[in-house]
Design a protein around this motif. Structure first.
Motif, PDB file in Angstrom:
ATOM      1  N   GLN A  19       0.791  -1.398  -0.396  1.00  0.00           N
ATOM      2  CA  GLN A  19      -0.050  -0.348   0.217  1.00  0.00           C
ATOM      3  C   GLN A  19       0.740   1.191   0.275  1.00  0.00           C
ATOM      4  N   ASP A  23       0.540   3.945  -2.712  1.00  0.00           N
ATOM      5  CA  ASP A  23       0.179   5.320  -2.374  1.00  0.00           C
ATOM      6  C   ASP A  23       1.449   6.625  -2.871  1.00  0.00           C
ATOM      7  N   CYS A  26       0.652   6.801  -6.665  1.00  0.00           N
ATOM      8  CA  CYS A  26      -0.390   7.770  -7.018  1.00  0.00           C
ATOM      9  C   CYS A  26      -0.219   8.863  -6.431  1.00  0.00           C
TER      10      CYS A  26
END
Length: 64
Positions: A19, A23, A26
């Motif tokens: 994650q 992240d 992103c």
């Protein structure tokens, strides 16, 4: 601790690490995070730096 030398197989097996990588990508470009998720070959012996998308993620300047 994640670095560009972190192994992809270890990242995909660690939900927090996975994650964190998504992240970070992103935060630069959501479409690239999606491409990273879909196209990365999560193989033993491959490093994050070999993923093709991760090289654009800001590091501390030492490759970490």
């Amino acid at each position: 601790m994640l670095t560009l030398r972190s192994g992809l197989a270890g990242i995909v097996d660690d939900q927090q690490a996975y994650q964190a990588v998504l992240d970070a990508i992103c935060g630069i470009d959501a479409s690239r995070a999606d491409a990273f998720r879909r196209a990365t070959r999560w193989r033993v012996g491959r490093m994050l730096s070999e993923s093709g998308q991760a090289h654009d993620v800001h590091t501390d300047g030492n490759g970490d």
